[in-house]
Design a protein around this motif. Structure first.
Motif, short mmCIF file in Angstrom:
data_model
loop_
_atom_site.label_atom_id
_atom_site.label_comp_id
_atom_site.label_asym_id
_atom_site.label_seq_id
_atom_site.Cartn_x
_atom_site.Cartn_y
_atom_site.Cartn_z
N ARG A 48 0.85 -1.17 -0.09
CA ARG A 48 0.09 -0.06 -0.05
C ARG A 48 0.79 1.36 0.04
NH1 ARG A 48 -5.44 -1.40 1.23
NH2 ARG A 48 -5.55 -3.35 2.24
N GLY A 49 0.68 1.94 -1.05
CA GLY A 49 1.64 3.24 -1.04
C GLY A 49 2.48 3.31 -2.32
N PHE A 107 3.74 0.52 3.03
CA PHE A 107 4.14 -0.64 3.59
C PHE A 107 3.62 -1.62 2.87
CE2 PHE A 107 -0.04 0.15 5.44
CZ PHE A 107 -0.98 -1.16 5.25
N GLN A 108 4.61 -2.98 3.15
CA GLN A 108 4.21 -4.31 2.48
C GLN A 108 4.12 -5.25 3.79
OE1 GLN A 108 7.37 -6.15 0.38
NE2 GLN A 108 5.68 -7.13 -0.91
N HIS A 113 -6.84 15.42 -3.09
CA HIS A 113 -5.35 15.80 -2.90
C HIS A 113 -4.49 14.66 -2.78
CE1 HIS A 113 -6.84 19.67 -2.87
NE2 HIS A 113 -7.59 19.63 -1.89
N GLU A 114 -4.73 13.46 -2.84
CA GLU A 114 -3.95 12.29 -2.53
C GLU A 114 -3.27 12.02 -3.76
OE1 GLU A 114 -3.81 7.92 -0.38
OE2 GLU A 114 -5.70 8.23 -1.68
N ARG A 115 -1.94 11.85 -3.76
CA ARG A 115 -1.45 11.30 -4.78
C ARG A 115 -0.56 10.09 -4.32
NH1 ARG A 115 -4.10 14.60 -5.93
NH2 ARG A 115 -3.73 16.61 -7.39
N CYS A 116 0.47 9.48 -5.35
CA CYS A 116 1.02 8.16 -5.09
C CYS A 116 2.28 8.25 -5.91
CB CYS A 116 0.03 7.07 -5.52
SG CYS A 116 0.67 5.34 -5.14
N ILE A 117 3.26 7.49 -5.39
CA ILE A 117 4.55 7.45 -5.97
C ILE A 117 4.53 5.87 -6.22
CG2 ILE A 117 6.92 7.54 -5.67
CD1 ILE A 117 6.27 9.78 -3.72
N LEU A 154 -0.96 -5.01 -5.58
CA LEU A 154 -1.01 -3.77 -5.61
C LEU A 154 -2.57 -3.43 -6.01
CD1 LEU A 154 2.03 -3.11 -7.80
CD2 LEU A 154 1.51 -2.32 -5.28
N SER A 155 -3.11 -2.19 -5.64
CA SER A 155 -4.32 -1.94 -6.24
C SER A 155 -4.02 -1.43 -7.65
CB SER A 155 -4.83 -0.75 -5.24
OG SER A 155 -4.05 0.42 -5.54
N PRO A 156 -5.05 -1.25 -8.38
CA PRO A 156 -4.86 -0.45 -9.72
C PRO A 156 -4.13 0.82 -9.82
CG PRO A 156 -6.91 -1.64 -9.69
CD PRO A 156 -6.31 -1.67 -8.16
N ARG A 157 -4.63 1.60 -8.84
CA ARG A 157 -4.11 2.94 -8.53
C ARG A 157 -2.74 3.04 -8.22
NH1 ARG A 157 -4.53 6.99 -3.81
NH2 ARG A 157 -4.18 4.92 -2.85
N ASP A 158 -2.19 2.21 -7.09
CA ASP A 158 -0.78 1.80 -6.77
C ASP A 158 0.23 1.23 -7.82
OD1 ASP A 158 -1.60 3.06 -4.34
OD2 ASP A 158 -1.08 1.02 -3.42
N ASN A 159 -0.57 0.46 -8.76
CA ASN A 159 0.24 -0.44 -9.76
C ASN A 159 0.59 0.60 -10.92
OD1 ASN A 159 1.09 -2.85 -10.56
ND2 ASN A 159 -0.61 -2.84 -12.28
N HIS A 160 -0.29 1.69 -11.08
CA HIS A 160 0.07 2.41 -12.17
C HIS A 160 0.68 3.88 -11.63
CE1 HIS A 160 -3.00 -0.39 -14.00
NE2 HIS A 160 -2.07 -0.04 -14.81
#
Length: 188
Positions: A59-60, A120-121, A141-145, A164-170
């Motif tokens: 996640r993240g 975290f994993q 306002h949330e973003r992901c690296i 991973l979630s689709p958002r985290d995967n991309h």
């Protein structure tokens, strides 16, 4: 409670005094006065979050470009590798990360200040993470690296393929991310 600094000056580990016997254990998970005395920080926690993750879930790395959140993270079931990445553009430690294993056995807590991406994993089956935040969740306002950004080179310890979630995967690499322009003092 014991405070242990990390390689990043604003990030630290807290370890409570645990009282255990044949019946089980007791510890004080959070005390505002003790937290402030140990850290020198005057923060208010506004939200508590609880997540459950299967083994290997990553996640993240999450952050908010407005309403930045400081997070006090702990594990109540299983174990995770918890990571903080400095994303403050004007910081001498920009792009550096620290990681710590948090588990139900070690009772450690990880302070991830505002201005840091967090992720975290899950290292165990059914890892449950609780974390307090200093600001409210702001989905707009949330973003992901990307968790596997080669420039960050995070040393994720698990040999399990990440889930991973689709958002985290991309998620984009840090160099392509929208980052806030907070001054250092506003983020800490």
């Amino acid at each position: 409670m014991k405070l242990t600094p990390t390689a990043l000056p604003d990030v630290f580990i807290l370890e409570p005094r645990v009282f255990g016997d044949a019946r089980g254990f007791f510890f004080e998970g959070f005390n505002q006065r003790t937290f402030s005395e140990l850290t020198g920080l005057d923060v208010s926690f506004l939200q508590d979050n609880h997540s459950r993750s299967a083994k290997g879930v990553v996640r993240g790395l999450h952050y908010q470009i407005q309403q930045p959140q400081g997070k006090l993270v702990r594990v109540v079931r299983g174990a995770v590798f918890d990571v903080a990445v400095d994303i403050r553009k004007f910081s001498p430690t920009f792009g550096q990360w620290v990681g710590v294993e948090l588990s139900e056995a070690n009772h450690k807590q990880h302070w991830v200040p505002p201005g840091f991406a967090h992720g975290f994993q899950a290292l165990s089956e059914g890892a449950e993470v609780l974390y307090k935040t200093t600001n409210y969740y702001a989905p707009d306002h949330e973003r992901c690296i990307a968790w596997n950004d080669p420039d960050l080179a995070i040393g994720w310890p698990s040999s399990v393929s990440p889930l991973l979630s689709p958002r985290d995967n991309h998620a984009p690499f840090l160099s392509f991310c929208e980052l806030p322009d907070w001054p250092l003092s506003a983020a800490c």
